[in-house]
Design a protein around this motif. Structure first.
Motif, PDB file in Angstrom:
ATOM      1  N   LEU A 102       4.963  15.313  35.739  1.00 15.83           N
ATOM      2  CA  LEU A 102       3.801  14.432  35.844  1.00 15.83           C
ATOM      3  C   LEU A 102       3.039  14.381  34.523  1.00 15.83           C
ATOM      4  CD1 LEU A 102       2.044  12.656  37.659  1.00 15.83           C
ATOM      5  CD2 LEU A 102       0.775  14.710  38.304  1.00 15.83           C
ATOM      6  N   PHE A 103       2.792  15.546  33.913  1.00 15.14           N
ATOM      7  CA  PHE A 103       2.108  15.571  32.619  1.00 15.14           C
ATOM      8  C   PHE A 103       2.948  14.860  31.557  1.00 15.14           C
ATOM      9  CE2 PHE A 103      -0.897  18.207  34.536  1.00 15.14           C
ATOM     10  CZ  PHE A 103      -1.876  18.628  33.640  1.00 15.14           C
ATOM     11  N   GLY A 104       4.261  15.092  31.593  1.00 17.94           N
ATOM     12  CA  GLY A 104       5.144  14.471  30.612  1.00 17.94           C
ATOM     13  C   GLY A 104       5.224  12.970  30.749  1.00 17.94           C
ATOM     14  N   ALA A 105       4.903  12.457  31.946  1.00 18.82           N
ATOM     15  CA  ALA A 105       4.903  11.008  32.139  1.00 18.82           C
ATOM     16  C   ALA A 105       3.726  10.340  31.440  1.00 18.82           C
ATOM     17  CB  ALA A 105       4.869  10.677  33.637  1.00 18.82           C
ATOM     18  N   SER A 106       2.713  11.123  31.054  1.00 16.25           N
ATOM     19  CA  SER A 106       1.530  10.513  30.435  1.00 16.25           C
ATOM     20  C   SER A 106       1.844   9.848  29.095  1.00 16.25           C
ATOM     21  CB  SER A 106       0.397  11.538  30.299  1.00 16.25           C
ATOM     22  OG  SER A 106       0.755  12.629  29.507  1.00 16.25           O
TER      23      SER A 106
ATOM     24  N   ALA B 104       8.071   8.458  38.848  1.00 14.02           N
ATOM     25  CA  ALA B 104       9.296   9.208  38.559  1.00 14.02           C
ATOM     26  C   ALA B 104       8.981  10.562  37.929  1.00 14.02           C
ATOM     27  CB  ALA B 104      10.210   8.390  37.645  1.00 14.02           C
ATOM     28  N   GLY B 105       7.966  10.607  37.056  1.00 16.34           N
ATOM     29  CA  GLY B 105       7.564  11.891  36.491  1.00 16.34           C
ATOM     30  C   GLY B 105       7.103  12.847  37.581  1.00 16.34           C
TER      31      GLY B 105
ATOM     32  N   ARG C 291      17.275  15.935  36.862  1.00 15.57           N
ATOM     33  CA  ARG C 291      18.625  15.362  36.912  1.00 15.57           C
ATOM     34  C   ARG C 291      18.778  14.431  38.111  1.00 15.57           C
ATOM     35  NH1 ARG C 291      23.780  17.080  38.794  1.00 15.57           N
ATOM     36  NH2 ARG C 291      25.495  16.582  37.370  1.00 15.57           N
ATOM     37  N   THR C 292      18.322  14.867  39.284  1.00 15.71           N
ATOM     38  CA  THR C 292      18.437  14.040  40.485  1.00 15.71           C
ATOM     39  C   THR C 292      17.621  12.757  40.349  1.00 15.71           C
ATOM     40  OG1 THR C 292      18.777  16.015  41.839  1.00 15.71           O
ATOM     41  CG2 THR C 292      18.126  13.988  42.985  1.00 15.71           C
ATOM     42  N   THR C 293      16.410  12.890  39.791  1.00 17.76           N
ATOM     43  CA  THR C 293      15.572  11.706  39.580  1.00 17.76           C
ATOM     44  C   THR C 293      16.262  10.716  38.661  1.00 17.76           C
ATOM     45  OG1 THR C 293      13.581  13.076  39.834  1.00 17.76           O
ATOM     46  CG2 THR C 293      13.293  10.904  38.839  1.00 17.76           C
ATOM     47  N   TYR C 294      16.890  11.222  37.609  1.00 14.13           N
ATOM     48  CA  TYR C 294      17.617  10.350  36.690  1.00 14.13           C
ATOM     49  C   TYR C 294      18.770   9.638  37.378  1.00 14.13           C
ATOM     50  CZ  TYR C 294      15.866  10.751  31.915  1.00 14.13           C
ATOM     51  OH  TYR C 294      15.127  10.614  30.768  1.00 14.13           O
ATOM     52  N   ILE C 295      19.518  10.352  38.188  1.00 17.72           N
ATOM     53  CA  ILE C 295      20.671   9.737  38.862  1.00 17.72           C
ATOM     54  C   ILE C 295      20.205   8.591  39.761  1.00 17.72           C
ATOM     55  CG2 ILE C 295      22.485  10.132  40.572  1.00 17.72           C
ATOM     56  CD1 ILE C 295      22.737  12.985  39.395  1.00 17.72           C
ATOM     57  N   VAL C 296      19.128   8.811  40.516  1.00 19.89           N
ATOM     58  CA  VAL C 296      18.545   7.730  41.318  1.00 19.89           C
ATOM     59  C   VAL C 296      18.145   6.571  40.405  1.00 19.89           C
ATOM     60  CG1 VAL C 296      16.597   7.077  42.789  1.00 19.89           C
ATOM     61  CG2 VAL C 296      17.746   9.278  43.139  1.00 19.89           C
ATOM     62  N   GLY C 297      17.551   6.909  39.260  1.00 18.07           N
ATOM     63  CA  GLY C 297      17.114   5.887  38.315  1.00 18.07           C
ATOM     64  C   GLY C 297      18.244   5.042  37.770  1.00 18.07           C
ATOM     65  N   TRP C 298      19.359   5.675  37.437  1.00 19.19           N
ATOM     66  CA  TRP C 298      20.488   4.902  36.899  1.00 19.19           C
ATOM     67  C   TRP C 298      21.018   3.908  37.930  1.00 19.19           C
ATOM     68  CZ3 TRP C 298      20.021   5.044  32.111  1.00 19.19           C
ATOM     69  CH2 TRP C 298      19.861   6.218  31.379  1.00 19.19           C
TER      70      TRP C 298
ATOM     71  N   PHE D 148      12.273   4.985  36.307  1.00 22.87           N
ATOM     72  CA  PHE D 148      12.921   6.194  36.818  1.00 22.87           C
ATOM     73  C   PHE D 148      13.790   6.875  35.752  1.00 22.87           C
ATOM     74  CE2 PHE D 148      11.374   5.187  40.891  1.00 22.87           C
ATOM     75  CZ  PHE D 148      11.647   6.241  41.750  1.00 22.87           C
ATOM     76  N   THR D 149      14.280   6.128  34.773  1.00 21.69           N
ATOM     77  CA  THR D 149      15.086   6.727  33.714  1.00 21.69           C
ATOM     78  C   THR D 149      14.269   6.968  32.446  1.00 21.69           C
ATOM     79  OG1 THR D 149      15.859   4.526  33.011  1.00 21.69           O
ATOM     80  CG2 THR D 149      17.246   5.751  34.562  1.00 21.69           C
ATOM     81  N   TYR D 150      12.950   6.845  32.562  1.00 25.95           N
ATOM     82  CA  TYR D 150      12.068   7.114  31.411  1.00 25.95           C
ATOM     83  C   TYR D 150      10.956   8.091  31.757  1.00 25.95           C
ATOM     84  CZ  TYR D 150       9.772   6.124  26.965  1.00 25.95           C
ATOM     85  OH  TYR D 150       9.230   6.232  25.710  1.00 25.95           O
ATOM     86  N   GLY D 151      10.435   8.031  32.983  1.00 26.60           N
ATOM     87  CA  GLY D 151       9.337   8.910  33.377  1.00 26.60           C
ATOM     88  C   GLY D 151       9.634  10.390  33.210  1.00 26.60           C
ATOM     89  N   PRO D 152      10.830  10.878  33.622  1.00 23.97           N
ATOM     90  CA  PRO D 152      11.111  12.318  33.507  1.00 23.97           C
ATOM     91  C   PRO D 152      11.597  12.750  32.117  1.00 23.97           C
ATOM     92  CG  PRO D 152      12.391  11.251  35.270  1.00 23.97           C
ATOM     93  CD  PRO D 152      11.870  10.183  34.385  1.00 23.97           C
TER      94      PRO D 152
END
Length: 467
Positions: free
Chosen positions: A159-163, A306-307, A316-323, A358-362
């Motif tokens: 969440l912080f990294g999404a800022s 996504a973050g 990793r799971t969040t990224y896979i959903v994002g792709w 979803f492929t950028y937030g995390p």
């Protein structure tokens, strides 16, 4: 006993300090990316006509987009410099310098004479200023994400990294909104004559705000701990490539899959394709720019969500959903854009930006958890810069060339689908290191290779991988 504000969770104690860091990273990256995207938007709308007209209408557009891509070639230089100084002397000072460099280059573009006024010197100066933007962008991202992630509680790194990540859609929103507003204030020929310059000159105001905010932020607690222990790496860039070269390449491909698709809007391609008077759609500039600006809002929401989600189900799971979501958006984009209906154009962009978010937030948290603390700035900056070259650098140019060669946007769709699948493959090669300790006490654990099939670094025989 150390007096560092660093704690075992990798956070600082004060909630006020945390809020200040989040605010500063959002404001700073928004200003940086506003500057970067205002150029790309102008490249798609007017730069071909103003700086490359002798090349002819079609090739002028290609040359204009090439100047967008040229800056990416200099991102690694910015990443090398920022990574070295950021790992040696701290994250905060580097962020202040990159902000000022970007702002000055952007403002000077707004004052630049055209080809008609000074001839070949105009495009040369334009390219030189774009190079400065590239150097600044290459150094900006790594420092911003580390300031956010290294200040964050372990359970909220995503969440912080999404800022700082939402600075991209916010920058796109401001850039597209400013350009759209100028099409109203200075319509038609007035926009080409002087209207496009105003958003560039407004950068000066934004830089002053960003500078004031960033100067008030404390240094990263991880770097403070390293500095107090006098454990700073003498040549961090050398260490990154000597011990983690393969990781840099894999991480770069993760970003490339997102960046190539994202640059359909941030690189100005959709804006040019939809408004080109010699193209198939011939839409008005204003409505298209407003549609792009509105899609930045859906991108922002998806990035932030996504973050947050990556803290709960893993990066990793969040990224896979994002792709998967991004692939859906890629195949939906041009069928909706090619209807020539602005509302459906917006719908296509909105669907696309969900996957992009979803492929950028995390990404900030993912990258920060890949590299050891002492070389982290260099590692994340170089990976990001190389990923930008492989992904977005020439995506608008490639898309333009593909349409001119094949006569159909289907070729662009397959190109973007291929880049998305490349990002997915790179993600599958990585272990999930969500929650790994980021402080200098855990360098041995951090140095274990996160690439599947590479269980340990040769010099770290006692370390074990997480995930």
């Amino acid at each position: 006993m150390s007096t560092s504000p660093f704690t075992p969770t990798g956070s600082i104690r004060s909630q006020a300090d945390r809020r200040r860091v989040v605010f500063a990273t959002v404001i700073g990256t928004t200003v940086e990316w506003y500057d970067f995207f205002i150029y790309a938007s102008a490249a798609g709308l007017v730069f071909g006509q103003l700086f490359f007209a002798p090349a002819g209408p079609q090739f002028a557009t290609v040359l204009s987009f090439l100047t967008v891509g040229v800056s990416f070639l200099f991102r690694p230089l910015g990443a090398f410099l920022a990574g070295h100084f950021g790992d040696r002397y701290g994250r905060r000072q580097v962020l202040v310098v990159t902000l000022i460099l970007m702002g000055l280059a952007t403002a000077l573009v707004g004052l630049l004479p055209t080809y008609e006024a000074i001839g070949i010197a105009a495009p040369i100066l334009l390219i030189l200023l774009r190079v400065l933007q590239g150097i600044s962008a290459g150094g900006e991202w790594g420092g911003a994400v580390l300031m956010a992630v290294e200040h964050a509680p372990t359970a909220r790194r995503g969440l912080f990294g999404a800022s700082p990540q939402i600075g991209v859609p916010l920058g796109l929103l401001l850039a597209s909104g400013a350009m759209a507003l100028m099409t109203v204030i200075a319509p038609g020929d007035a926009f080409v004559a002087w209207g496009w310059r105003v958003p560039f000159l407004l950068s000066v105001v934004l830089i002053v705000i960003g500078y004031w905010v960033r100067r008030r932020v404390e240094e990263s607690p991880v770097f403070t701990e390293i500095a107090e222990r006098r454990e700073r790496t003498r040549m961090p860039i050398v260490q990154v490539f000597r011990k983690h070269a393969l990781l840099v390449i894999v991480a770069a491909f993760v970003f490339a899959g997102n960046n190539a698709v994202g640059y359909m809007t941030t690189g100005g391609y959709i804006q040019n394709y939809a408004t080109n008077p010699e193209g198939p759609l011939k839409l008005e500039r204003g409505p298209v720019l407003w549609a792009v600006a509105a899609s930045a809002i859906t991108w922002l929401a998806a990035t932030w969500f996504a973050g947050w989600l990556s803290d709960r189900i893993g990066r990793r799971t969040t990224y896979i959903v994002g792709w998967i979501l991004q692939l859906v958006g890629v195949f939906a984009l041009f069928p909706l854009v090619n209807t020539g209906n602005v509302l459906l154009l917006f719908l296509g962009l909105a669907i696309l930006t969900i996957g992009l978010g979803f492929t950028y937030g995390p990404q900030a948290a993912l990258y920060s958890e890949l590299f050891p603390a002492s070389i982290r700035f260099s590692g994340v900056s170089i990976s990001y810069a190389i990923g930008a070259i492989l992904g977005g650098a020439f995506a608008p140019t490639i898309a333009t060339a593909l349409v001119q060669a094949t006569g159909t946007t289907l070729s662009v769709t397959w190109y973007l689908a291929g880049m998305t699948l490349l990002g997915l493959l790179a993600t599958l090669l990585l272990r999930d290191r969500t929650g790994i300790a980021l402080g200098p006490d855990h360098e041995a654990e951090q140095a274990v290779s996160p690439i599947r099939g590479f269980s340990r670094e040769p010099e770290r025989e006692g370390a074990t991988a997480r995930g």
